[in-house]
Structure formats: C-alpha cells, structure tokens
Design a protein around this motif. Structure first.
Motif, PDB file in Angstrom:
ATOM      1  N   TYR A  37       0.868 -51.150 -63.009  1.00 37.64           N
ATOM      2  CA  TYR A  37       1.756 -50.513 -62.044  1.00 37.64           C
ATOM      3  C   TYR A  37       1.122 -49.185 -61.645  1.00 37.64           C
ATOM      4  CZ  TYR A  37       5.461 -53.798 -63.312  1.00 37.64           C
ATOM      5  OH  TYR A  37       6.203 -54.931 -63.508  1.00 37.64           O
ATOM      6  N   ARG A  38       1.612 -48.629 -60.553  1.00 36.67           N
ATOM      7  CA  ARG A  38       1.139 -47.310 -60.154  1.00 36.67           C
ATOM      8  C   ARG A  38       2.274 -46.504 -59.547  1.00 36.67           C
ATOM      9  NH1 ARG A  38      -2.827 -48.992 -55.057  1.00 36.67           N
ATOM     10  NH2 ARG A  38      -1.169 -49.564 -53.572  1.00 36.67           N
ATOM     11  N   GLN A  39       2.127 -45.195 -59.648  1.00 30.96           N
ATOM     12  CA  GLN A  39       3.134 -44.308 -59.076  1.00 30.96           C
ATOM     13  C   GLN A  39       2.430 -43.136 -58.425  1.00 30.96           C
ATOM     14  OE1 GLN A  39       6.163 -42.976 -61.833  1.00 30.96           O
ATOM     15  NE2 GLN A  39       7.549 -42.488 -60.148  1.00 30.96           N
ATOM     16  N   ALA A  40       2.621 -43.039 -57.117  1.00 27.82           N
ATOM     17  CA  ALA A  40       2.079 -41.931 -56.355  1.00 27.82           C
ATOM     18  C   ALA A  40       3.107 -40.806 -56.308  1.00 27.82           C
ATOM     19  CB  ALA A  40       1.735 -42.392 -54.938  1.00 27.82           C
ATOM     20  N   PRO A  41       2.676 -39.567 -56.077  1.00 27.17           N
ATOM     21  CA  PRO A  41       3.612 -38.443 -56.026  1.00 27.17           C
ATOM     22  C   PRO A  41       4.726 -38.681 -55.015  1.00 27.17           C
ATOM     23  CG  PRO A  41       1.368 -37.634 -56.076  1.00 27.17           C
ATOM     24  CD  PRO A  41       1.288 -39.130 -55.910  1.00 27.17           C
ATOM     25  N   GLY A  42       5.963 -38.504 -55.458  1.00 24.40           N
ATOM     26  CA  GLY A  42       7.104 -38.649 -54.572  1.00 24.40           C
ATOM     27  C   GLY A  42       7.504 -40.075 -54.281  1.00 24.40           C
ATOM     28  N   LYS A  43       6.838 -41.035 -54.929  1.00 21.40           N
ATOM     29  CA  LYS A  43       7.143 -42.445 -54.684  1.00 21.40           C
ATOM     30  C   LYS A  43       7.581 -43.134 -55.966  1.00 21.40           C
ATOM     31  CE  LYS A  43       4.067 -43.060 -50.717  1.00 21.40           C
ATOM     32  NZ  LYS A  43       2.991 -43.904 -50.118  1.00 21.40           N
ATOM     33  N   LYS A  44       8.219 -44.304 -55.797  1.00 26.09           N
ATOM     34  CA  LYS A  44       8.635 -45.072 -56.942  1.00 26.09           C
ATOM     35  C   LYS A  44       7.442 -45.808 -57.551  1.00 26.09           C
ATOM     36  CE  LYS A  44      13.364 -45.960 -55.314  1.00 26.09           C
ATOM     37  NZ  LYS A  44      14.359 -47.013 -54.969  1.00 26.09           N
ATOM     38  N   ARG A  45       7.568 -46.116 -58.833  1.00 24.77           N
ATOM     39  CA  ARG A  45       6.536 -46.904 -59.491  1.00 24.77           C
ATOM     40  C   ARG A  45       6.551 -48.310 -58.904  1.00 24.77           C
ATOM     41  NH1 ARG A  45       5.944 -46.378 -65.919  1.00 24.77           N
ATOM     42  NH2 ARG A  45       6.030 -44.221 -65.184  1.00 24.77           N
ATOM     43  N   GLU A  46       5.372 -48.845 -58.604  1.00 21.57           N
ATOM     44  CA  GLU A  46       5.289 -50.155 -57.983  1.00 21.57           C
ATOM     45  C   GLU A  46       4.321 -51.048 -58.729  1.00 21.57           C
ATOM     46  OE1 GLU A  46       3.785 -49.911 -53.992  1.00 21.57           O
ATOM     47  OE2 GLU A  46       1.871 -49.047 -54.619  1.00 21.57           O
ATOM     48  N   LEU A  47       4.580 -52.345 -58.642  1.00 26.51           N
ATOM     49  CA  LEU A  47       3.708 -53.330 -59.263  1.00 26.51           C
ATOM     50  C   LEU A  47       2.400 -53.426 -58.486  1.00 26.51           C
ATOM     51  CD1 LEU A  47       3.224 -55.741 -61.239  1.00 26.51           C
ATOM     52  CD2 LEU A  47       4.238 -57.194 -59.463  1.00 26.51           C
ATOM     53  N   VAL A  48       1.296 -53.450 -59.222  1.00 25.47           N
ATOM     54  CA  VAL A  48      -0.014 -53.652 -58.617  1.00 25.47           C
ATOM     55  C   VAL A  48      -0.507 -55.069 -58.886  1.00 25.47           C
ATOM     56  CG1 VAL A  48      -2.425 -52.917 -58.597  1.00 25.47           C
ATOM     57  CG2 VAL A  48      -0.600 -51.212 -58.833  1.00 25.47           C
ATOM     58  N   ALA A  49      -0.483 -55.462 -60.152  1.00 24.73           N
ATOM     59  CA  ALA A  49      -0.966 -56.784 -60.532  1.00 24.73           C
ATOM     60  C   ALA A  49      -0.312 -57.185 -61.843  1.00 24.73           C
ATOM     61  CB  ALA A  49      -2.483 -56.791 -60.679  1.00 24.73           C
ATOM     62  N   MET A  50      -0.157 -58.499 -62.028  1.00 24.17           N
ATOM     63  CA  MET A  50       0.522 -58.977 -63.220  1.00 24.17           C
ATOM     64  C   MET A  50      -0.061 -60.312 -63.640  1.00 24.17           C
ATOM     65  SD  MET A  50       4.531 -60.025 -63.673  1.00 24.17           S
ATOM     66  CE  MET A  50       5.072 -58.364 -63.445  1.00 24.17           C
ATOM     67  N   ILE A  51      -0.248 -60.481 -64.938  1.00 19.49           N
ATOM     68  CA  ILE A  51      -0.583 -61.776 -65.518  1.00 19.49           C
ATOM     69  C   ILE A  51       0.619 -62.240 -66.293  1.00 19.49           C
ATOM     70  CG2 ILE A  51      -1.970 -62.960 -67.258  1.00 19.49           C
ATOM     71  CD1 ILE A  51      -4.335 -61.363 -66.454  1.00 19.49           C
TER      72      ILE A  51
END
Length: 119
Positions: A37-51
């Motif tokens: 997952y990743r979280q940019a400043p001021g943004k919600k944490r989001e899924l990037v990739a999943m196994i």
C-alpha cells in the motif's frame, strides 16, 4: 504475530526504478495474503499490489504495467519492483500481511519506507 520490515525506498528521478522489500518475521506461506500500500501526503492509504495466493496478483490501475510484485517464501520476503516511476508515485510505501484467525482476519503492517520521485 508477524513483524514486517520494509526496505529499498529512496529518491529516484522520473523514469527510474526501485525495488522494495518486505521481510516477515516468520513464514509467509500460510498467510492469507500480502500486499503493498502507499500513502501520499494529504491522501488516504491506497492499495498498490496484492498477492492473495501464490498465483494471483492484483494491481492498482495506476501502476499496472510498471510495477511487479513477487514473493520468495524461502526468505519470508515479498518484493515490489517499480519501473518507469512518476512523481505521482511519491509516497510512503507500506507492507501488509493478512492472517486468518478463528474470529476473522488479523492484519499486520510494516513501518513504511519513503519513495520520492523527483528530478
């Protein structure tokens, strides 16, 4: 209980590549799933990739064709190969593991690693 430690982040120019690693404190073979997952400043944490199994990998639309997730069960480690990086990929990247429990799902998170894409 699973401890997760990410590494491999850093500063990279647009178009460059990085490989993130996430080492687990115990075997990942029996875990229900692992992901980035990743979280940019001021943004919600989001899924990037999943196994979700050894053969099924899912990616966010924004990274398809550029990022590739893999796992090495012998090292209890997952990886995220990031190519053609863009400034919009700048974020703190987190590793997550999901373990099935009798009562539901227990999620574990790493401490995160910073990725900055800038010229």
């Amino acid at each position: 209980q699973v401890q997760l430690v990410e590494s491999g982040g850093g500063l990279v120019q647009p178009g460059g590549s990085l490989r993130l690693s996430c080492a687990a404190s115990r075997s990942i073979h029996s875990l229900a799933g692992m992901g980035w997952y990743r979280q940019a400043p001021g943004k919600k944490r989001e899924l990037v990739a999943m196994i979700v199994s050894s053969e099924i990998t899912d990616y966010a639309d924004s990274v398809k064709g550029r990022f590739a997730m893999s796992r090495d069960d012998s090292k209890n480690t997952i990886y995220l190969q990031m190519n053609s990086l863009k400034p919009d990929d700048t974020a703190v990247y987190y590793c997550k593991a999901a373990e099935l429990k009798p009562w539901g799902t227990q999620n574990y998170w790493g401490q995160g690693t910073q990725v900055t894409v800038s010229s």
